[in-house]
Design an enzyme around this catalytic site. Structure first.
Site, PDB file in Angstrom:
ATOM      1  N   HIS A 163     -13.455  24.969   0.221  1.00 42.44           N
ATOM      2  CA  HIS A 163     -14.632  25.002  -0.659  1.00 42.44           C
ATOM      3  C   HIS A 163     -15.917  25.005   0.161  1.00 42.44           C
ATOM      4  CE1 HIS A 163     -16.726  23.696  -4.524  1.00 42.44           C
ATOM      5  NE2 HIS A 163     -17.655  23.478  -3.601  1.00 42.44           N
ATOM      6  N   GLU A 164     -16.011  24.111   1.141  1.00 41.94           N
ATOM      7  CA  GLU A 164     -17.248  24.022   1.923  1.00 41.94           C
ATOM      8  C   GLU A 164     -17.398  25.197   2.881  1.00 41.94           C
ATOM      9  OE1 GLU A 164     -19.432  22.060   0.938  1.00 41.94           O
ATOM     10  OE2 GLU A 164     -18.086  20.921  -0.363  1.00 41.94           O
TER      11      GLU A 164
ATOM     12  N   HIS B 231     -18.815  28.237   1.211  1.00 40.51           N
ATOM     13  CA  HIS B 231     -20.277  28.212   1.068  1.00 40.51           C
ATOM     14  C   HIS B 231     -20.958  28.925   2.237  1.00 40.51           C
ATOM     15  CE1 HIS B 231     -21.407  26.022  -2.483  1.00 40.51           C
ATOM     16  NE2 HIS B 231     -20.636  24.987  -2.202  1.00 40.51           N
TER      17      HIS B 231
ATOM     18  N   CYS C 230     -18.877  21.603  -8.178  1.00 39.67           N
ATOM     19  CA  CYS C 230     -19.736  21.917  -7.040  1.00 39.67           C
ATOM     20  C   CYS C 230     -21.115  21.316  -7.268  1.00 39.67           C
ATOM     21  CB  CYS C 230     -19.849  23.432  -6.865  1.00 39.67           C
ATOM     22  SG  CYS C 230     -20.864  23.930  -5.449  1.00 39.67           S
TER      23      CYS C 230
END
Length: 225
Positions: free
Chosen positions: A183-184, A187, A141
Protein backbone atom coordinates in the site's frame (compact mmCIF):
# COMPACT_ATOMS: atom_id res chain seq x y z
CA UNK A 1 0.56 22.61 1.87
CA UNK A 2 -1.35 25.83 2.30
CA UNK A 3 -1.80 28.43 -0.44
CA UNK A 4 0.16 30.85 1.74
CA UNK A 5 3.12 28.46 1.92
CA UNK A 6 3.03 27.93 -1.84
CA UNK A 7 2.88 31.68 -2.39
CA UNK A 8 5.87 32.20 -0.10
CA UNK A 9 7.90 29.66 -2.05
CA UNK A 10 6.86 31.12 -5.39
CA UNK A 11 7.82 34.57 -4.19
CA UNK A 12 11.20 33.18 -3.17
CA UNK A 13 11.69 31.88 -6.71
CA UNK A 14 11.43 28.18 -5.82
CA UNK A 15 9.62 26.09 -8.42
CA UNK A 16 7.29 23.46 -6.93
CA UNK A 17 8.92 19.99 -6.73
CA UNK A 18 12.39 21.26 -7.65
CA UNK A 19 15.22 20.05 -5.36
CA UNK A 20 15.33 23.49 -3.69
CA UNK A 21 11.56 23.45 -3.19
CA UNK A 22 11.64 19.94 -1.71
CA UNK A 23 14.44 20.89 0.69
CA UNK A 24 12.61 24.04 1.78
CA UNK A 25 9.24 22.31 2.18
CA UNK A 26 10.68 19.36 4.12
CA UNK A 27 12.44 21.80 6.45
CA UNK A 28 9.12 23.60 6.98
CA UNK A 29 7.29 20.35 7.71
CA UNK A 30 9.91 19.21 10.22
CA UNK A 31 9.80 22.56 12.00
CA UNK A 32 5.99 22.46 12.05
CA UNK A 33 5.87 19.01 13.65
CA UNK A 34 8.62 19.95 16.09
CA UNK A 35 6.43 22.84 17.20
CA UNK A 36 3.61 20.40 18.00
CA UNK A 37 1.41 21.18 14.98
CA UNK A 38 0.36 18.40 12.63
CA UNK A 39 0.45 19.22 8.90
CA UNK A 40 -2.55 18.15 6.82
CA UNK A 41 -2.33 14.84 4.99
CA UNK A 42 -2.71 15.36 1.24
CA UNK A 43 -6.06 14.10 -0.07
CA UNK A 44 -7.01 12.36 -3.31
CA UNK A 45 -7.16 14.91 -6.12
CA UNK A 46 -3.81 16.50 -5.28
CA UNK A 47 -1.39 15.95 -8.19
CA UNK A 48 1.45 14.73 -5.97
CA UNK A 49 -0.55 11.55 -5.27
CA UNK A 50 -0.51 10.80 -8.99
CA UNK A 51 3.21 11.40 -9.59
CA UNK A 52 5.99 8.83 -9.60
CA UNK A 53 8.08 10.02 -6.68
CA UNK A 54 11.78 10.70 -7.15
CA UNK A 55 14.32 8.34 -5.65
CA UNK A 56 16.07 9.74 -2.62
CA UNK A 57 19.61 10.49 -3.69
CA UNK A 58 21.07 12.93 -1.20
CA UNK A 59 18.47 15.67 -1.68
CA UNK A 60 17.87 16.09 2.06
CA UNK A 61 21.15 15.36 3.81
CA UNK A 62 21.41 13.00 6.83
CA UNK A 63 20.17 15.42 9.51
CA UNK A 64 17.17 16.66 7.54
CA UNK A 65 16.30 13.11 6.46
CA UNK A 66 16.25 11.95 10.09
CA UNK A 67 14.09 14.92 11.00
CA UNK A 68 11.68 14.18 8.16
CA UNK A 69 11.40 10.49 9.06
CA UNK A 70 10.64 11.46 12.65
CA UNK A 71 8.01 13.95 11.49
CA UNK A 72 6.42 11.33 9.23
CA UNK A 73 6.23 8.85 12.08
CA UNK A 74 4.62 11.44 14.34
CA UNK A 75 2.00 12.31 11.73
CA UNK A 76 1.31 8.62 11.02
CA UNK A 77 0.71 7.80 14.67
CA UNK A 78 -1.33 10.95 15.24
CA UNK A 79 -3.66 10.15 12.31
CA UNK A 80 -3.70 7.26 13.42
CA UNK A 81 -2.41 4.96 10.69
CA UNK A 82 -0.08 2.03 10.06
CA UNK A 83 1.89 3.65 7.25
CA UNK A 84 2.62 6.99 5.65
CA UNK A 85 4.40 7.81 2.40
CA UNK A 86 6.18 11.10 1.71
CA UNK A 87 3.75 12.09 -1.09
CA UNK A 88 0.99 12.07 1.52
CA UNK A 89 2.71 15.10 3.01
CA UNK A 90 3.12 16.65 -0.43
CA UNK A 91 6.74 15.54 -0.92
CA UNK A 92 7.47 13.50 -4.10
CA UNK A 93 10.30 11.39 -2.67
CA UNK A 94 10.42 7.59 -2.38
CA UNK A 95 10.24 7.45 1.40
CA UNK A 96 7.70 5.75 3.68
CA UNK A 97 7.35 4.77 7.32
CA UNK A 98 5.43 1.71 8.58
CA UNK A 99 4.29 0.53 12.01
CA UNK A 100 1.42 -1.67 13.14
CA UNK A 101 1.42 -2.36 16.88
CA UNK A 102 -2.31 -1.83 17.46
CA UNK A 103 -4.30 -4.46 19.34
CA UNK A 104 -6.86 -6.29 17.22
CA UNK A 105 -9.46 -9.00 17.62
CA UNK A 106 -7.64 -12.38 17.64
CA UNK A 107 -10.10 -13.95 15.19
CA UNK A 108 -9.65 -11.06 12.73
CA UNK A 109 -5.87 -11.12 13.23
CA UNK A 110 -5.77 -14.83 12.38
CA UNK A 111 -7.96 -14.51 9.29
CA UNK A 112 -5.97 -11.57 7.96
CA UNK A 113 -2.56 -12.88 9.04
CA UNK A 114 -2.09 -9.68 10.98
CA UNK A 115 1.14 -9.84 12.96
CA UNK A 116 2.68 -6.84 14.77
CA UNK A 117 4.99 -4.78 12.57
CA UNK A 118 7.72 -2.89 14.42
CA UNK A 119 8.54 0.60 13.21
CA UNK A 120 10.25 0.47 9.83
CA UNK A 121 11.66 3.16 7.55
CA UNK A 122 11.84 2.30 3.86
CA UNK A 123 13.67 4.39 1.25
CA UNK A 124 13.55 3.70 -2.51
CA UNK A 125 11.55 0.51 -1.86
CA UNK A 126 10.58 -2.19 -4.35
CA UNK A 127 8.56 -5.37 -3.98
CA UNK A 128 7.66 -8.45 -6.01
CA UNK A 129 5.25 -11.30 -5.36
CA UNK A 130 6.56 -14.60 -4.05
CA UNK A 131 4.38 -17.43 -5.32
CA UNK A 132 0.78 -17.17 -6.48
CA UNK A 133 -1.04 -16.79 -3.17
CA UNK A 134 -3.32 -13.74 -2.91
CA UNK A 135 -5.57 -12.26 -0.23
CA UNK A 136 -8.50 -9.83 -0.46
CA UNK A 137 -9.48 -7.61 2.46
CA UNK A 138 -10.70 -4.12 3.17
CA UNK A 139 -8.17 -1.27 3.17
CA UNK A 140 -8.43 2.39 4.05
CA UNK A 141 -6.13 5.29 3.27
CA UNK A 142 -5.24 8.47 5.12
CA UNK A 143 -5.33 10.26 1.74
CA UNK A 144 -8.86 9.05 0.92
CA UNK A 145 -10.59 9.89 4.16
CA UNK A 146 -13.88 8.34 5.09
CA UNK A 147 -13.91 5.21 2.89
CA UNK A 148 -12.67 1.65 2.73
CA UNK A 149 -12.57 -0.87 -0.11
CA UNK A 150 -11.50 -4.43 -0.78
CA UNK A 151 -8.16 -4.90 -2.53
CA UNK A 152 -6.77 -8.24 -3.67
CA UNK A 153 -2.99 -8.31 -3.31
CA UNK A 154 -0.15 -10.82 -3.31
CA UNK A 155 -0.07 -12.41 0.13
CA UNK A 156 3.69 -12.99 0.13
CA UNK A 157 6.29 -10.55 -1.18
CA UNK A 158 10.03 -10.07 -1.39
CA UNK A 159 11.19 -6.50 -0.81
CA UNK A 160 14.30 -4.39 -1.13
CA UNK A 161 14.90 -0.92 0.25
CA UNK A 162 17.45 1.34 1.90
CA UNK A 163 17.36 2.15 5.58
CA UNK A 164 17.91 5.67 6.91
CA UNK A 165 21.68 5.15 6.83
CA UNK A 166 21.60 4.18 3.16
CA UNK A 167 22.25 0.50 3.88
CA UNK A 168 20.51 -1.89 1.43
CA UNK A 169 18.02 -4.20 3.10
CA UNK A 170 16.01 -7.19 1.92
CA UNK A 171 13.04 -8.66 3.76
CA UNK A 172 10.15 -10.98 3.01
CA UNK A 173 6.69 -10.13 4.30
CA UNK A 174 3.43 -12.07 4.41
CA UNK A 175 -0.16 -11.34 5.30
CA UNK A 176 -1.05 -7.92 6.65
CA UNK A 177 2.57 -6.78 6.83
CA UNK A 178 2.88 -7.45 3.10
CA UNK A 179 -0.34 -5.47 2.50
CA UNK A 180 0.99 -2.44 4.38
CA UNK A 181 4.29 -2.50 2.51
CA UNK A 182 2.51 -2.72 -0.86
CA UNK A 183 0.00 0.00 0.00
CA UNK A 184 2.69 2.50 0.97
CA UNK A 185 5.08 1.60 -1.85
CA UNK A 186 2.21 2.00 -4.33
CA UNK A 187 1.88 5.62 -3.16
CA UNK A 188 5.41 6.23 -4.41
CA UNK A 189 4.33 5.15 -7.90
CA UNK A 190 1.30 7.45 -7.97
CA UNK A 191 -1.11 4.63 -7.15
CA UNK A 192 -3.85 4.86 -4.50
CA UNK A 193 -5.61 1.72 -3.25
CA UNK A 194 -8.89 2.72 -4.92
CA UNK A 195 -7.14 2.15 -8.26
CA UNK A 196 -6.90 -1.55 -7.37
CA UNK A 197 -10.07 -1.92 -5.29
CA UNK A 198 -13.18 -3.89 -6.15
CA UNK A 199 -15.27 -0.76 -6.52
CA UNK A 200 -18.58 -2.32 -5.49
CA UNK A 201 -16.98 -3.09 -2.13
CA UNK A 202 -16.37 0.60 -1.42
CA UNK A 203 -18.10 1.77 1.74
CA UNK A 204 -18.13 4.82 3.97
CA UNK A 205 -16.48 4.40 7.34
CA UNK A 206 -19.79 4.72 9.17
CA UNK A 207 -21.14 1.78 7.11
CA UNK A 208 -18.03 -0.39 7.48
CA UNK A 209 -19.09 -1.96 10.83
CA UNK A 210 -21.67 -3.93 8.80
CA UNK A 211 -18.79 -5.74 7.07
CA UNK A 212 -16.08 -5.67 9.76
CA UNK A 213 -15.80 -9.45 9.91
CA UNK A 214 -12.68 -11.63 9.81
CA UNK A 215 -13.32 -12.28 6.12
CA UNK A 216 -15.19 -10.54 3.30
CA UNK A 217 -17.77 -13.22 2.38
CA UNK A 218 -20.67 -11.35 3.98
CA UNK A 219 -19.65 -8.11 2.25
CA UNK A 220 -19.42 -9.93 -1.10
CA UNK A 221 -23.04 -11.07 -0.74
CA UNK A 222 -24.38 -7.83 0.69
CA UNK A 223 -22.66 -5.51 -1.78
CA UNK A 224 -22.54 -7.79 -4.80
CA UNK A 225 -18.85 -7.92 -5.69
Amino acid sequence: MSKESMDDLNNAGLAPYSPAWIHSEVTRLVDLVDSGEMPPIVQLGHPVLRMRANELDGQLGPELLQGFLGAMRTVMLDAPGVGLAAPQLGIPLRIAVLQDLYETNPEIATAREREPLDYLEIINPHYRPVGDRTAAFYEGCLSFNGYQGVVERPADISTSFLDADGVPRRRNFSGWQARIFQHETDHLDGTVYIDKALTRSLCANHEYPRWANPGIDQARVGLGF
